[in-house]
Design a protein around this motif. Sequence first.
Motif: not given
Length: 428
Positions: A213-241
């Motif tokens: 899981t990662w978070q990049a800090f920008h002056p306007s606010g962070p942008r973050a990636f949170l991994p979620l479960h697999a769905d077949g050959d794909h996966s889900w993620a939650s992004l926060v902006w």
Amino acid sequence: MTQTFDVIIVGAGMVGAALANGLGRAGLTVALLDRQTPPAFHADETPDLRVSALSAGSEAYLERLGAWSRIHAMRLTPYARLSVWDATEHPLSRLLPPGRLRTTFDAAPLGRNHLGHIVENRVTQAALWDQAGSTNTITRLTPVDIDSVSESGEGVHLHLADGTQLQGQLLVGADGAQSAIRQMAGIGVTRDQYGQQALVASVRYAGAPQDITWQAFHPSGPRAFLPLHADGDHSWASLVWYDSPARIAELRQLPDDAFLAEVTRAFPADLPPLQALAGRGSFPLARQHAKTYASGRTVLVGDAAHTINPLAGQGVNLGFQDAEALQQLLVEARRAGLPLSDTALLQRYEARRRPANQRMMLAMDLFYHAFSNRLPPLHLARNLGLALANSLPFARHQVARYAMGIDDRLPAALQPLIDRVPRPALLR
Ligand SMILES: Cc1cc2nc3c(=O)[nH]c(=O)nc-3n(C[C@H](O)[C@H](O)[C@H](O)COP(=O)(O)OP(=O)(O)OC[C@H]3O[C@@H](n4cnc5c(N)ncnc54)[C@H](O)[C@@H]3O)c2cc1C
């Protein structure tokens, strides 16, 4: 007819439902009320928009409550690495050694195979709700509409709109940030709205779930990636902006394709190529703290007592710590034959939890103020800070242990920094 309980909990969110299980397992009789029945989990549903990074401390707590195996049987995503970096473009960045600006916490050197789990809020809530349903000391009541609350020498009395009357020794407000129970108890709050809002999006990408899981800090606010479960050959993620309310409103109105294109443009290159969007929503951000955690026979836990900036994902972890602290004190009181609404007991609960919650609020403010600006000296200072953290594995491990909920105090070296954060009157 009046139904009588030891404790009445209003709010079967993650925190209220956890407390009900803790008390119910210890033999206290509990009524757990909510204005809506928590939705049942369906494995084919796209992810809930609201997800939480649950620390190792919260995992251990949910395990003690018997709910972790239920979460496991539904779905969760472990992460072994957590990475943060300053994404501000600035000429001073060139003064810093390349590659040293990113701080990555890793589970392996801590002797663990994960730092925490990303879990959808509705999964955690459903697990705790089902667990409560299998405990015969807990009575679940939904949907309820509370008409009034009153107190007498006998206890606290709840009158529901359908005519049901409940009596308890203690009433717990676990009904979230807008807590009606807090208002009925006459407990005020101090509140500070942040200049940023959070836009949350559930997205799908190709491949197996990432372990980071990662978070990049920008002056306007962070942008973050949170991994979620697999769905077949794909996966889900939650992004926060995180961004200004005006920018968030713009992003919300974009058609799905244009929104995904904008996310791809604005997020760091670490973002895997996106394939689909399942939903998006935005949340205002406020730091709010109840002026007192207890009044008469009412006591507050979780977001009803405090909300913090979610940038380090600690809100529900703090709420679980409230619930466990209150549970321990109430069980001790029962063993000692003391009334559950004993004033000294409720004061001990507040003395245990308020400083820890306040410390976390201040730590979040340190991040918010240090990263949400373009001032060159602060830019240099925060990058030197990250570079220093990188070169001092011991300090990094200590911060990781705090974030994982293994240690409940911040590393001493960070305290002087936190003491310098501008403090609004409410936190003094
Ligand atoms: C964008 C965002 C991201 C976040 N990410 C994280 C994270 O990664 N990790 C983390 O730890 N925290 C995170 N949080 C914070 C976390 O979501 C909250 O701290 C947590 O949900 C609080 O739980 P709670 O049970 O106290 O309250 P709530 O989740 O608000 O639950 C309150 C319950 O009370 C019920 N209720 C309300 N009013 C009444 C009433 N009058 N009568 C009966 N029932 C009532 C509601 O229906 C609900 O079920 C995040 C928050 C936001 C906004």
